[in-house]
Design an enzyme around this catalytic site. Structure first.
Site, PDB file in Angstrom:
ATOM      1  N   ASP A   4      32.625 123.331   8.631  1.00  0.00           N
ATOM      2  CA  ASP A   4      33.653 122.512   9.381  1.00  0.00           C
ATOM      3  C   ASP A   4      32.734 121.347   9.962  1.00  0.00           C
ATOM      4  OD1 ASP A   4      35.514 121.716  11.223  1.00  0.00           O
ATOM      5  OD2 ASP A   4      36.061 123.624  11.534  1.00  0.00           O
TER       6      ASP A   4
ATOM      7  N   ARG B 146      34.560 119.367  12.305  1.00  0.00           N
ATOM      8  CA  ARG B 146      35.373 118.713  13.265  1.00  0.00           C
ATOM      9  C   ARG B 146      34.709 118.777  14.633  1.00  0.00           C
ATOM     10  NH1 ARG B 146      40.569 122.486  12.991  1.00  0.00           N
ATOM     11  NH2 ARG B 146      38.713 123.784  12.235  1.00  0.00           N
TER      12      ARG B 146
END
Length: 424
Positions: free
Chosen positions: A335, A337
């Site tokens: 990830d 983010r």
């Protein structure tokens, strides 16, 4: 450096020379003192290219659209000298100033004064500085079929104030462009500013030489998408911790949010949050959805679709056991983010407490609480809203520590193929 383009090939306003960089500040550039208590002391953010001697940042406004702007200039459709006419563009609702705007390191990824530039920097505009807003606030109606269904099923009742008989929800919405204070961003990520600048320079293919040649410029307008904030109820109530606040911080998922793909829970979770926000406003509270452009866990849609194929084609089928591993095999990371910058928009709104956070994400929860915002109840997505093909995602996330009030799947459950194949 002399341009390879002939004068006839350049737009009328162009020079025959290209300036790659400058090692000293523009003579007419205004200083930026990040975190100063007043806009006059802080100074405006000037990312326009109409007069380069006025620029005091790296990059340009609306950075993610700068290439389109360049094409418009190259095609002769847009004059480089165009200045925005900001008549009647003022915010429909007042946001701030709040104490967080001048609290050290509280806001480092957006300009808290970005919505009121034409007001607080009126004297500078009159003096010839081309200062553009980086935030716009307006009113809107939000119409979703899921809200109409909630009305039909009796979960929501139109009141004419927050929800109309047509199913339209009345909102205040704000578009926010990223404005990065590089020393503060580096501190958030636990690295030196020099290291951050170098990696930004190298990983963008040397797009912004000033990152490594202009240490005097501390503000960067990155070429990434911003975020949109939707407020259900009064924006002024967001500041009051005694007023109930229901909120969701949502990361973009075009396939689900817009086109209804059923491989993930993004749209169901988003529409569930909107329903909860409307109910909260009707109870006398306020609802908030902060929508960030971070497509495919900030890996991009191409990478996301490659991962989908890998998940569906792997030996044993699409299982929660291999959910994160497939992403890491393709992207090198599960990830991207990173939520370190996410709470900034909440601090811009003056938020001190979220009573009901509609999210299972431990990354989001930790970032919000770690920034000093209190969170009360956490609200998961109801089981009946989870598409069958998205059960793999939910099982994997619960096993990874995401919030759930229910039972966490065991190893045997995680090993079951629950996602359908590519041909079905």
């Amino acid at each position: 450096m002399t341009s390879d383009l002939s004068p006839d090939a350049l737009p009328p306003a162009s020079s025959g020379h290209i300036r790659l960089t400058s090692h000293s500040g523009g003579l007419d550039a205004l200083p930026i003192r990040w975190g100063a208590p007043t806009p006059a002391e802080r100074g405006p953010v000037v990312g326009t290219t109409s007069r380069r001697s006025h620029r005091n940042v790296i990059g340009t406004h609306s950075g993610s659209y700068s290439v389109y702007r360049a094409l418009a200039v190259a095609a002769g459709a847009l004059s480089r000298e165009h200045r925005a006419d900001l008549t009647d563009t003022a915010p429909t609702d007042v946001v701030g100033p709040h104490p967080q705007w001048s609290e050290p390191d509280r806001i480092v990824s957006l300009d808290p004064w970005g919505a009121v530039t034409s007001d607080v920097f009126a004297d500078r505009l009159a003096a010839g500085h081309d200062i553009r807003p980086t935030i716009a606030i307006t009113k809107a109606h939000v119409i979703l079929p899921e809200i109409a269904d909630a009305i039909a099923q009796g979960r929501l009742r139109p009141d004419g104030r927050f929800l109309l008989d047509s199913g339209a929800a009345l909102v205040t919405k704000a578009a926010v462009e990223p404005v990065w204070y590089l020393p503060g961003v580096a501190q958030r990520f636990g690295c030196t500013e020099a290291a951050l600048r170098r990696v930004l320079f190298e990983e963008t293919g040397g797009m912004y030489p000033e990152l490594v040649t202009r240490s005097d410029l501390e503000v960067f307008l990155p070429p990434i998408g911003g975020q949109t904030v939707y407020i259900f109820g009064s924006a002024t109530d967001l500041v009051n911790p005694e007023v109930e606040l229901t909120a969701r911080v949502h990361d973009e998922c075009n396939g689900s949010d817009v086109f209804g793909s059923d491989i993930c829970t993004c749209r169901p979770y988003l529409t569930h949050a909107i329903e909860e926000c409307i109910l909260c406003a009707q109870r006398g509270g306020v609802g908030l959805v902060a929508y960030s452009r971070k497509e495919g866990r900030a890996l991009g849609e191409v990478t996301k679709f490659l991962v989908y194929n890998a998940r569906k084609r792997q030996v044993g089928g699409d299982t929660a056991e291999q959910y994160f591993a497939r992403t890491e095999c393709v992207a090198g990371v599960q990830d991207m983010r990173f939520q370190e910058l996410m709470p900034d928009v909440l601090h811009w709104l003056g938020i001190r407490k979220i009573h009901r956070l509609v999210s299972m994400s431990n990354m989001k929860y930790d970032a919000i609480t770690g920034s000093g915002i209190e969170v009360g109840e956490r609200v998961n997505i109801p089981d009946e809203l989870i598409p069958a093909d998205a059960q793999v995602e939910i099982d994997a996330k619960m096993a990874a520590g995401y919030f759930t009030p229910g039972q966490v799947p065991d190893a045997a459950e995680l090993g079951k193929a629950k996602g359908r194949g590519l041909g079905t």
